[in-house]
Design an enzyme around this catalytic site. Sequence first.
Site, short mmCIF file in Angstrom:
data_model
loop_
_atom_site.label_atom_id
_atom_site.label_comp_id
_atom_site.label_asym_id
_atom_site.label_seq_id
_atom_site.Cartn_x
_atom_site.Cartn_y
_atom_site.Cartn_z
N ASP A 1 0.60 -1.25 -0.04
CA ASP A 1 -0.03 0.18 0.10
C ASP A 1 0.79 1.26 0.07
O ASP A 1 0.66 2.07 0.89
CB ASP A 1 -1.09 -0.03 1.25
CG ASP A 1 -1.90 -1.32 1.30
OD1 ASP A 1 -2.34 -1.73 0.42
OD2 ASP A 1 -1.86 -1.65 2.45
N GLU B 1 -11.55 0.66 -3.72
CA GLU B 1 -10.88 1.28 -2.56
C GLU B 1 -9.64 1.96 -2.86
O GLU B 1 -9.15 2.26 -3.94
CB GLU B 1 -10.37 0.15 -1.63
CG GLU B 1 -9.75 -1.03 -2.13
CD GLU B 1 -9.39 -2.27 -1.35
OE1 GLU B 1 -10.35 -2.42 -0.30
OE2 GLU B 1 -8.64 -3.17 -1.93
#
Length: 513
Positions: A17, A178
């Site tokens: 991420d 997302e």
Amino acid sequence: MQNQLYHNPIISGYNPDPSICRVGDDYYIVNSSFEYFPGVPVYHSKNLVNWELLGHCLTTEQQLPLEKCRVSGGIFAPTLRYHDGWFFMTTTNVSSGGNFIIHSREPDKGWSAPVWVDQGGIDPSLLFDDDGKVYYTTAGADEKGRSCILISELDPFTGEKFTESRILSYGCGGRYPEGPHLYKINGKYYLMLAEGGTEYGHMETMQRAENPYGPYESCPHNPILSHKEDLREQIYCTGHADLLEDANGNWWLVCLATRPCGGKNNRVMMHNLGRETFLSPVVWDADGWPVVGDHGLIDLEMEGPLPGKVEPVCRDFREDFSGDRFSVHYNFLRNPKMENYVRMPGEKKLVLKGTEITLNDQDSPTWLGVRQKDFDTMTTLKLRPVGQTQGMRVGLTAYYNNDYHYEIYLTRQLNKWKICLAKHVHDIFAVTEQTETELSEGENLWLRIVTDRETYTFLYSTDGETYCRLGTGLAAGLCTEGTHTMTFTGTYLAMFAELEDVEVSRFEIKVQP
């Protein structure tokens, strides 16, 4: 700058991420950290390829409460932004409190206490607009539970919202939209999303609009990044990306991806190193849409106009405990009891104080680890037991989480010293190999783990020169895809102590060429 060759991943081992920002000709990346402490590593680079770990954003229990948090709980995807002399990092503690923002003038000198944001969802991000407004986006759900992207305006120093949260987008058709990042580029607003889930259908999509609240149109060549149909089988799961314009006006994308373990004749869709950070050049087409890498594909070797000269990358780690501080490369499991880690720099040793908490517990055992940064590594631990408690375990572990780990350790049983290899996979915990050893008071023992794409090999030595092989474990037992709950981390190489204290005087990890 002329194109230079570079190698992916740019930050290897469990570093998922990624979020990136630039300050002048300095570049910074943060990554998710889940149940590990300290949380949210901060990396710095001058050329986008050679990255130095500066430290962590979350370094206190107030900032990062993790007591007994679940496996792959804790800190989810962060976003890092720089505005008007301040760094801002926003993330989600899914185990305690939700979404929050912290800030700092210097990211390696400490961060503020969290300010909490009353907006649900995960993967928060910030956009500082030209008109002074600050937009806050998260991946949430509507009233019917359908995944969507939420947006509000707020004060990043206090977390106070100036508008109600509203639905911004339902994505571009992939499941679980997302990782929202909102950018303003050439007067237009671009909304980049991760879709398809963070597994093998992962991808990155792009939308744009004339104003931040839309309506948004989708890029005609979505997904802009995806390896779900790539037949080379070297890189999987590409997604959760962030965009950056460098100091020379060139564009780049950082993303997470995985490298599969398994040999040339053993094709497996499994990974044990975790999701790593990759880099790709980006160009803009005639219609103002981004083109990532080779039309959405990236590679282990790539070329691009990097902003600085690339230097050789060394991923080795060595600790002789002569310093009075722990290396920034170390992590603990959840919130550690620091009185169980006693540095003695004058004697060049670390004392690990073992407790009744074991590696099998969802808790904080006496454990100190470093990410496994490549497939071929050799880790060596030099130790000396302090006491002779029956049932003690002190040693070296290849650790994914409390349900998936292998360890070679010294124990005391029936007043005899034994070196054992134990494995925990699913709900099975067993000692698979053991041997008795003679160890006089004050003598040292060397333990070693050698890894490749398929196997962890466990060895020991009583003189530090000649090593005996105790046994092996398959890398497949430490892979994300094999866990019985959804997990997001990667394998660590760590020292540990249970029920007894141990003195450690050497801890070394070499990445093999």
